[in-house]
Design a protein around this motif. Structure first.
Motif: not given
Length: 303
Positions: A71-88
């Motif tokens: 009953s609960v729709p799903l959204v899968v999220l993939v964050h960005g950040g230049g593929w670098t460890a600085r951003y999570g």
């Protein structure tokens, strides 16, 4: 047990992939009054002893209350950040919570990046494994509906999302067993570099860093993961871009959508006038709620 990541208490479920044949241990669940009791559960999507458990995980945000099966729709999220460890993955916490407040389950994945054990091919194999974990996530949380799901990425995460969602028989097996690759119903790219060869040829050193060279130096790598080189005409894709983006040129989305349409595929371009690269995912921006509404509208909650 509870761990604290980026100031957010997260209930951790030590789940395993089916091949591990282990029992999922019950864990506690956190609640956030700001999102009306949203619960967050953490899953390790790689087998025990493989990868980095500090990074190879996905947080599942579930709407408050009890929910019937599928009953609960799903959204899968993939964050960005230049593929670098600085951003999570914390970058997408506001979006995940906003979606959960609208009755949508959000699976926010983390992966190894440049500077934290990632790069070629680890970043890509991590993301492939994370999205291919969705069927297990469904088995462990029967309330979510994976039959009609949306894969969303921003910036570098949009490249990863579009690529992961359109993997095909030509995709190298190290990026997911072809027999068990998960396929979303649709993909939304937010300010994504979807034409990596063009980006590299115009001086984007982030692309050459993640792929380990230029298109002339490592052509096989570009062919393997460049979204514009792996078009699936049967996958509906919406590419959203701000016209004032100075990080990833709007031409990246424009050229990709044009290529999909030439292949007789279903692609839609949404240009947001005057909006910057980060505005698309910043809770403080004037278009943040528009993005949330766009993602939510893409789902079709069960009656």
């Amino acid at each position: 047990m509870l761990i604290v990541a980026a100031g957010v208490a997260v209930g951790v479920r030590q789940a395993t992939r089916p091949a591990d044949r282990a029992t999922t241990a019950p864990t506690s669940t956190s609640e956030d009054s700001a999102t009306r009791g949203t619960s967050v559960h953490r899953y390790a999507y790689l087998p025990t002893g493989v990868g980095d458990p500090r990074q190879d995980y996905g947080d599942l945000y579930l709407p408050a209350g009890e929910h019937a099966e599928d009953s609960v729709p799903l959204v899968v999220l993939v964050h960005g950040g230049g593929w670098t460890a600085r951003y999570g993955a914390g970058l997408f916490d506001p979006i995940a919570r906003a979606l959960a407040a609208q009755g949508v389950a959000a699976y926010n994945i983390e992966y190894r990046r440049i500077g934290s054990g990632g790069g070629w091919p680890t970043t890509f194999s991590d993301v492939a494994a994370a999205v291919d974990y969705v069927p297990t996530l469904d088995r462990l949380n029967p309330e979510i509906d994976t039959a009609d799901s949306t894969l969303v990425g921003h910036s570098a995460g949009a490249q990863l999302a579009v690529w992961a969602g359109t993997r095909n028989a030509a995709t190298p097996p190290e990026f997911g067993d072809p027999r068990s690759r998960w396929r979303p119903t649709r993909i939304i790219s937010l300010a994504g570099p979807l034409n990596l060869e063009r980006a590299a040829d115009t001086g984007d050193t982030r692309v050459t860093r993640i792929l380990g060279g230029t298109p002339a130096q490592v052509p096989d790598r570009y062919r393997a993961v460049d979204p514009i080189e792996n078009i699936d005409p049967t996958m509906p894709i919406t590419a959203v871009h701000g016209t004032a983006d100075r990080v990833v040129s709007p031409s990246q989305s424009m050229s990709f959508v044009a290529a999909v349409q030439r292949a007789r595929g279903e692609a839609r371009l949404v240009l947001l006038r005057g909006q910057s690269h980060s505005a698309l995912v910043s809770p403080r921006s004037s278009v943040f709620l528009q993005i949330i509404r766009m993602i939510t509208a893409s789902t079709r909650p069960s009656a």
